[in-house]
Design a protein around this motif. Structure first.
Motif, PDB file in Angstrom:
ATOM      1  N   ALA A  23       0.841  -1.208   0.000  1.00 41.21           N
ATOM      2  CA  ALA A  23       0.000   0.000   0.000  1.00 41.21           C
ATOM      3  C   ALA A  23       0.870   1.250   0.000  1.00 41.21           C
ATOM      4  O   ALA A  23       0.750   2.118   0.852  1.00 41.21           O
ATOM      5  CB  ALA A  23      -0.956  -0.020   1.183  1.00 41.21           C
ATOM      6  N   GLY A  27       0.403   0.618  -5.055  1.00 39.15           N
ATOM      7  CA  GLY A  27      -0.678  -0.283  -4.658  1.00 39.15           C
ATOM      8  C   GLY A  27      -1.975   0.450  -4.351  1.00 39.15           C
ATOM      9  O   GLY A  27      -3.063  -0.078  -4.613  1.00 39.15           O
ATOM     10  N   LEU A  28      -1.871   1.660  -3.824  1.00 40.79           N
ATOM     11  CA  LEU A  28      -3.096   2.415  -3.506  1.00 40.79           C
ATOM     12  C   LEU A  28      -3.808   2.852  -4.790  1.00 40.79           C
ATOM     13  O   LEU A  28      -5.031   2.719  -4.910  1.00 40.79           O
ATOM     14  CB  LEU A  28      -2.761   3.623  -2.626  1.00 40.79           C
ATOM     15  CG  LEU A  28      -2.357   3.285  -1.184  1.00 40.79           C
ATOM     16  CD1 LEU A  28      -1.848   4.526  -0.451  1.00 40.79           C
ATOM     17  CD2 LEU A  28      -3.522   2.672  -0.404  1.00 40.79           C
ATOM     18  N   THR A  31      -5.407  -0.211  -6.323  1.00 34.95           N
ATOM     19  CA  THR A  31      -6.616  -0.652  -5.624  1.00 34.95           C
ATOM     20  C   THR A  31      -7.806   0.251  -5.972  1.00 34.95           C
ATOM     21  O   THR A  31      -8.909  -0.234  -6.262  1.00 34.95           O
ATOM     22  CB  THR A  31      -6.365  -0.656  -4.102  1.00 34.95           C
ATOM     23  OG1 THR A  31      -5.244  -1.511  -3.837  1.00 34.95           O
ATOM     24  CG2 THR A  31      -7.567  -1.159  -3.338  1.00 34.95           C
ATOM     25  N   LEU A  43      -6.304  -5.647  -0.571  1.00 29.91           N
ATOM     26  CA  LEU A  43      -5.017  -4.950  -0.508  1.00 29.91           C
ATOM     27  C   LEU A  43      -4.297  -5.410   0.752  1.00 29.91           C
ATOM     28  O   LEU A  43      -4.802  -5.238   1.865  1.00 29.91           O
ATOM     29  CB  LEU A  43      -5.253  -3.427  -0.480  1.00 29.91           C
ATOM     30  CG  LEU A  43      -4.038  -2.533  -0.257  1.00 29.91           C
ATOM     31  CD1 LEU A  43      -2.962  -2.766  -1.307  1.00 29.91           C
ATOM     32  CD2 LEU A  43      -4.458  -1.056  -0.283  1.00 29.91           C
ATOM     33  N   GLU A  45      -0.982  -5.241   3.083  1.00 27.47           N
ATOM     34  CA  GLU A  45       0.155  -4.359   3.374  1.00 27.47           C
ATOM     35  C   GLU A  45       0.894  -4.883   4.611  1.00 27.47           C
ATOM     36  O   GLU A  45       0.297  -5.064   5.674  1.00 27.47           O
ATOM     37  CB  GLU A  45      -0.360  -2.924   3.595  1.00 27.47           C
ATOM     38  CG  GLU A  45       0.575  -1.967   4.300  1.00 27.47           C
ATOM     39  CD  GLU A  45       1.953  -1.805   3.650  1.00 27.47           C
ATOM     40  OE1 GLU A  45       2.037  -1.581   2.441  1.00 27.47           O
ATOM     41  OE2 GLU A  45       2.961  -1.891   4.387  1.00 27.47           O
ATOM     42  N   PRO A  49      -0.034   1.713   5.384  1.00 27.22           N
ATOM     43  CA  PRO A  49       0.040   2.404   4.102  1.00 27.22           C
ATOM     44  C   PRO A  49       1.083   3.520   4.172  1.00 27.22           C
ATOM     45  O   PRO A  49       1.136   4.266   5.155  1.00 27.22           O
ATOM     46  CB  PRO A  49      -1.376   2.969   3.936  1.00 27.22           C
ATOM     47  CG  PRO A  49      -2.233   2.040   4.740  1.00 27.22           C
ATOM     48  CD  PRO A  49      -1.400   1.624   5.906  1.00 27.22           C
ATOM     49  N   LEU A 171      -1.734  10.230  -0.661  1.00 25.92           N
ATOM     50  CA  LEU A 171      -1.965   8.916  -0.038  1.00 25.92           C
ATOM     51  C   LEU A 171      -3.224   8.940   0.828  1.00 25.92           C
ATOM     52  O   LEU A 171      -4.022   7.988   0.814  1.00 25.92           O
ATOM     53  CB  LEU A 171      -0.753   8.498   0.800  1.00 25.92           C
ATOM     54  CG  LEU A 171       0.259   7.572   0.118  1.00 25.92           C
ATOM     55  CD1 LEU A 171       0.721   8.064  -1.220  1.00 25.92           C
ATOM     56  CD2 LEU A 171       1.449   7.271   1.011  1.00 25.92           C
ATOM     57  N   LEU A 175      -6.472   6.582   0.218  1.00 24.49           N
ATOM     58  CA  LEU A 175      -6.988   5.716   1.291  1.00 24.49           C
ATOM     59  C   LEU A 175      -8.451   6.009   1.582  1.00 24.49           C
ATOM     60  O   LEU A 175      -9.250   5.093   1.790  1.00 24.49           O
ATOM     61  CB  LEU A 175      -6.167   5.935   2.560  1.00 24.49           C
ATOM     62  CG  LEU A 175      -4.932   5.060   2.709  1.00 24.49           C
ATOM     63  CD1 LEU A 175      -4.067   5.557   3.854  1.00 24.49           C
ATOM     64  CD2 LEU A 175      -5.340   3.602   2.945  1.00 24.49           C
ATOM     65  N   LEU A 186      -8.960  -4.290   3.128  1.00 27.10           N
ATOM     66  CA  LEU A 186      -7.587  -3.892   3.444  1.00 27.10           C
ATOM     67  C   LEU A 186      -7.068  -4.760   4.580  1.00 27.10           C
ATOM     68  O   LEU A 186      -7.686  -4.839   5.640  1.00 27.10           O
ATOM     69  CB  LEU A 186      -7.579  -2.404   3.845  1.00 27.10           C
ATOM     70  CG  LEU A 186      -6.272  -1.789   4.326  1.00 27.10           C
ATOM     71  CD1 LEU A 186      -5.191  -1.884   3.269  1.00 27.10           C
ATOM     72  CD2 LEU A 186      -6.505  -0.309   4.701  1.00 27.10           C
ATOM     73  N   LEU A 188      -3.889  -5.118   7.023  1.00 31.23           N
ATOM     74  CA  LEU A 188      -2.669  -4.470   7.493  1.00 31.23           C
ATOM     75  C   LEU A 188      -1.871  -5.420   8.369  1.00 31.23           C
ATOM     76  O   LEU A 188      -2.440  -6.288   9.036  1.00 31.23           O
ATOM     77  CB  LEU A 188      -3.002  -3.211   8.296  1.00 31.23           C
ATOM     78  CG  LEU A 188      -3.720  -2.102   7.532  1.00 31.23           C
ATOM     79  CD1 LEU A 188      -4.006  -0.918   8.449  1.00 31.23           C
ATOM     80  CD2 LEU A 188      -2.914  -1.658   6.329  1.00 31.23           C
ATOM     81  N   ASN A 219       4.685  -4.109  -4.193  1.00 26.95           N
ATOM     82  CA  ASN A 219       5.244  -3.917  -2.852  1.00 26.95           C
ATOM     83  C   ASN A 219       6.678  -3.384  -2.883  1.00 26.95           C
ATOM     84  O   ASN A 219       7.552  -3.882  -2.195  1.00 26.95           O
ATOM     85  CB  ASN A 219       5.130  -5.215  -2.029  1.00 26.95           C
ATOM     86  CG  ASN A 219       5.697  -6.433  -2.717  1.00 26.95           C
ATOM     87  OD1 ASN A 219       5.493  -6.610  -3.903  1.00 26.95           O
ATOM     88  ND2 ASN A 219       6.397  -7.272  -1.985  1.00 26.95           N
TER      89      ASN A 219
END
Ligand SMILES: Cc1cc2nc3c(=O)[nH]c(=O)nc-3n(C[C@H](O)[C@H](O)[C@H](O)COP(=O)(O)OP(=O)(O)OC[C@H]3O[C@@H](n4cnc5c(N)ncnc54)[C@H](O)[C@@H]3O)c2cc1C
Length: 398
Positions: A23, A27-28, A31, A43, A45, A49, A171, A175, A186, A188, A219
């Protein structure tokens, strides 16, 4: 959106169409774009993020030179043009600010040769950038001290294509955008540790295996070994990390001031008047997040370049590791031998300007629709061939 700390898909939930690793800005964007296209996205991470290279504060959006035009420069140009509308859409969807501005850029000219070259590029800019953007060679910058006239004895280039954005602002908006979508989950604090050979499932660090339609490896610097593994390769790595250090100054500068770029130093005024200074380029380093005297030197050079920030106190020092493929180009699209695995890596120094367009390419590959033309030098196959030849020595300014 669902958020979970770890765990596999269970309880009868449908498998995601796309599992995205990482993320960061890559990646953000992926997504958000995949979810907008109607795909069910997970997603994953490893940390939080923005905990990788995207967690800085530079946000320079600078084009390649307008000369010797090619499809890679065209890809980036279109991305830099589109980003203005992409940001406007994100802002209106989320109500958040990305603090984007097309401020333009000044390049000081330190020799007669540099001036002659710059003059010849004006026609290239007109031909390749189009009429909306200028590349002008002037005797001095419009604003005294931005940069110091003594640093530009042969004048300056003032181009109007460059822009900047706030990395935390962008970012945050990405998000918020994916947070509002029901088809995004998501995860995490859990890492992708491997991709099953056919690319229809990923192994996670919590021991689970998640079935999915496609896996996208976005990543950062950690994508290279996973891409190699998916392609069944061992031997020469497909990419590596290049550390960069940067500083943020409390300058109270006018937000419309253009970026200044000179001999590897760039100075960027943000919307709140803070000035970001970047960046070192280090292939060898012990601590990926430490800052040191190389950053002190950089700040000193930036202060000499732009006297307006000579006394500005330092607010923040930061370092991160940029993902760089065996060549400086991004590594994008299907992995040979594993067509359900897609790479979105190697954005190196340009990710903030192109990640949204890279994401369009990946989404098109997943949905089987037409996307932006992918330059051949971006393909994973190109990078694999280059790695097999032993890569290329990194040039100082790559
Ligand atoms: C000092 C400095 C200045 C820069 N300035 C600019 C600039 O002005 N303009 C510009 O465009 N670019 C700039 N860059 C480059 C830019 O920051 C990077 O190209 C970009 O952040 C890369 O984004 P990414 O999403 O590919 O990777 P990252 O931001 O590194 O994100 C990767 C994410 O993946 C996560 N992760 C890692 N392994 C796994 C795993 N196995 N499973 C799940 N998640 C995992 C990480 O925790 C991380 O959050 C700069 C970089 C540095 C260091």
């Amino acid at each position: 959106m669902g958020v979970a700390d770890s765990g596999g898909i269970g309880g009868g939930q449908a498998a995601p169409d796309l599992l995205v690793a990482g993320a960061g800005v890559a990646g953000l964007w992926l997504t958000v774009k995949a979810a907008r296209a109607g795909l069910k996205v997970m997603l994953v991470e490893a940390g939080n993020p923005g905990s990788g290279a995207s967690g800085g504060f530079l946000g320079a959006l600078m084009p390649h030179g307008p000369e010797r035009w090619n499809d890679k420069k065209q890809f980036q140009l279109q991305a830099l043009i589109d980003l203005e509308d992409e940001v406007a859409r994100l802002e209106s969807e989320t109500g958040l600010q990305c603090l984007y501005r097309r401020s333009g850029r000044i390049l000081p000219l330190s020799s007669e040769r540099a001036r002659t070259e710059a003059l010849s590029r004006a026609a290239d800019a007109q031909a390749n950038w189009g009429p909306r953007f200028a590349w002008e060679v002037r005797h001095a910058a419009d604003i005294g001290g931005w940069p110091d006239m003594l640093r530009a004895p042969h004048g300056v280039v003032h181009e109007t294509l460059s822009a900047r954005v706030s990395p935390p602002g962008l970012l945050g908006a990405l998000l918020a955008s994916l947070g509002a979508m029901a088809n995004v989950e998501l995860r995490l604090g859990v890492a992708v540790t491997g991709v099953l050979p056919e690319g229809k499932a990923a192994r996670l660090s919590d021991g689970s295996t998640v079935g999915c339609g496609h896996v996208a490896l976005a990543n950062g610097v950690d994508a290279f070994p996973l891409i190699a593994q998916a392609a069944g390769l061992s031997g020469s790595p497909l990419g590596s990390g290049v550390k960069g250090q940067a500083a943020l100054l409390d300058a109270g500068a006018a937000p419309e001031l253009p970026l200044v770029f000179d001999d590897g130093v760039y100075v960027i005024v943000h919307e709140n008047g803070a000035v970001a200074i970047g960046s070192t380029s280090e292939r060898d380093y012990d601590d990926p997040v430490a800052t040191d005297t190389q950053l002190d030197d950089l700040v000193a050079r930036a202060r000499a370049l732009c006297p307006l920030i000579r006394e500005a106190p330092v607010l923040r020092r930061w370092a991160g590791v940029r993902p760089r493929g065996v060549g400086p180009d991004p590594m994008l699209g299907p992995v040979p031998g594993a067509p359900n695995v897609l790479a979105m890596a190697g954005g190196f120094k340009t990710s903030f300007g192109i990640a949204h367009r890279m994401a369009d390419c990946v989404v098109a590959a997943v949905t089987g629709t037409a996307g932006p033309d992918l330059p051949e030098s971006f393909t994973v196959a190109h990078h694999i061939a280059k790695a097999a030849r032993g890569g290329k020595t990194l040039k100082a300014r790559d």
